[in-house]
Design a protein around this motif. Structure first.
Motif, PDB file in Angstrom:
ATOM      1  N   ASN A   1      -1.928   8.907  -6.808  1.00 16.07           N
ATOM      2  CA  ASN A   1      -1.437   9.662  -5.374  1.00 16.07           C
ATOM      3  C   ASN A   1      -0.045   9.055  -4.996  1.00 16.07           C
TER       4      ASN A   1
ATOM      5  N   SER B   1      -3.182  -0.316  -5.454  1.00 18.18           N
ATOM      6  CA  SER B   1      -4.489   0.373  -5.598  1.00 18.18           C
ATOM      7  C   SER B   1      -4.746   0.584  -7.063  1.00 18.18           C
TER       8      SER B   1
ATOM      9  N   ASP C   1       3.571   2.183  -2.579  1.00 15.54           N
ATOM     10  CA  ASP C   1       4.417   1.452  -1.399  1.00 15.54           C
ATOM     11  C   ASP C   1       5.720   0.965  -1.565  1.00 15.54           C
TER      12      ASP C   1
ATOM     13  N   ASP D   1      -0.163   6.358  -2.359  1.00 15.13           N
ATOM     14  CA  ASP D   1      -0.719   4.851  -2.431  1.00 15.13           C
ATOM     15  C   ASP D   1       0.511   4.077  -2.902  1.00 15.13           C
TER      16      ASP D   1
ATOM     17  N   ALA E   1       1.987   0.359  -7.145  1.00 10.90           N
ATOM     18  CA  ALA E   1       0.662   0.432  -5.884  1.00 10.90           C
ATOM     19  C   ALA E   1       0.005  -0.821  -6.426  1.00 10.90           C
TER      20      ALA E   1
ATOM     21  N   THR F   1      -4.739   4.491  -9.261  1.00  6.51           N
ATOM     22  CA  THR F   1      -4.295   5.635  -8.489  1.00  6.51           C
ATOM     23  C   THR F   1      -2.900   6.383  -8.946  1.00  6.51           C
TER      24      THR F   1
END
Length: 123
Positions: free
Chosen positions: A106, A101, A111, A109, A99, A104
């Motif tokens: 989650n 982000s 990809d 988030d 990710a 994170t």
């Protein structure tokens, strides 16, 4: 995006250890937050642990604290998961995710995902 390939899963007895590896392609690996997730049959994918791009910040799920350790080698484009004191409830398919982000954990988030590697812990 980066392409991810996990390895190192297998069958182990309770109390044993395994080391998972996730090799990434691409020149921007060091920009990514990397995470290990797992998914057991009939359950949602859940975070196990994640590590920041520079490796200084980590987050562990309560269920694995003190037993699992994440590390990364940005020179080798690889992230590792050392799993000790394995329990039958650790049985799942383990996925590596990437990710952009920061900090994170989650799944939404992340990809980029690997294909997963099966970890089975027998009692």
């Amino acid at each position: 995006q980066v392409q991810l390939v996990e390895s190192g899963g297998g069958l182990v007895q309770a109390g044993g250890s395994l080391r998972l590896s996730c090799a990434a392609s691409g020149r921007t690996f060091s920009s990514y937050t990397m995470g290990w997730f797992r998914q057991a049959p009939g359950k949602e994918r859940e975070i196990v642990v994640r590590i920041s791009p520079n490796g200084y910040n980590t987050y562990y799920a309560d269920s694995v604290k003190g037993r699992f350790t994440i590390s990364r080698d940005n020179a080798k484009n690889t992230v590792y998961l050392q799993m000790n004191s394995l329990k039958p409830e650790d049985t799942a398919v383990y996925y590596c995710g990437a990710a952009l982000s920061p900090r994170t954990y989650n799944p939404a988030d992340f990809d980029s995902w690997g294909q997963g590697t099966q970890v089975t812990v027998s009692s």
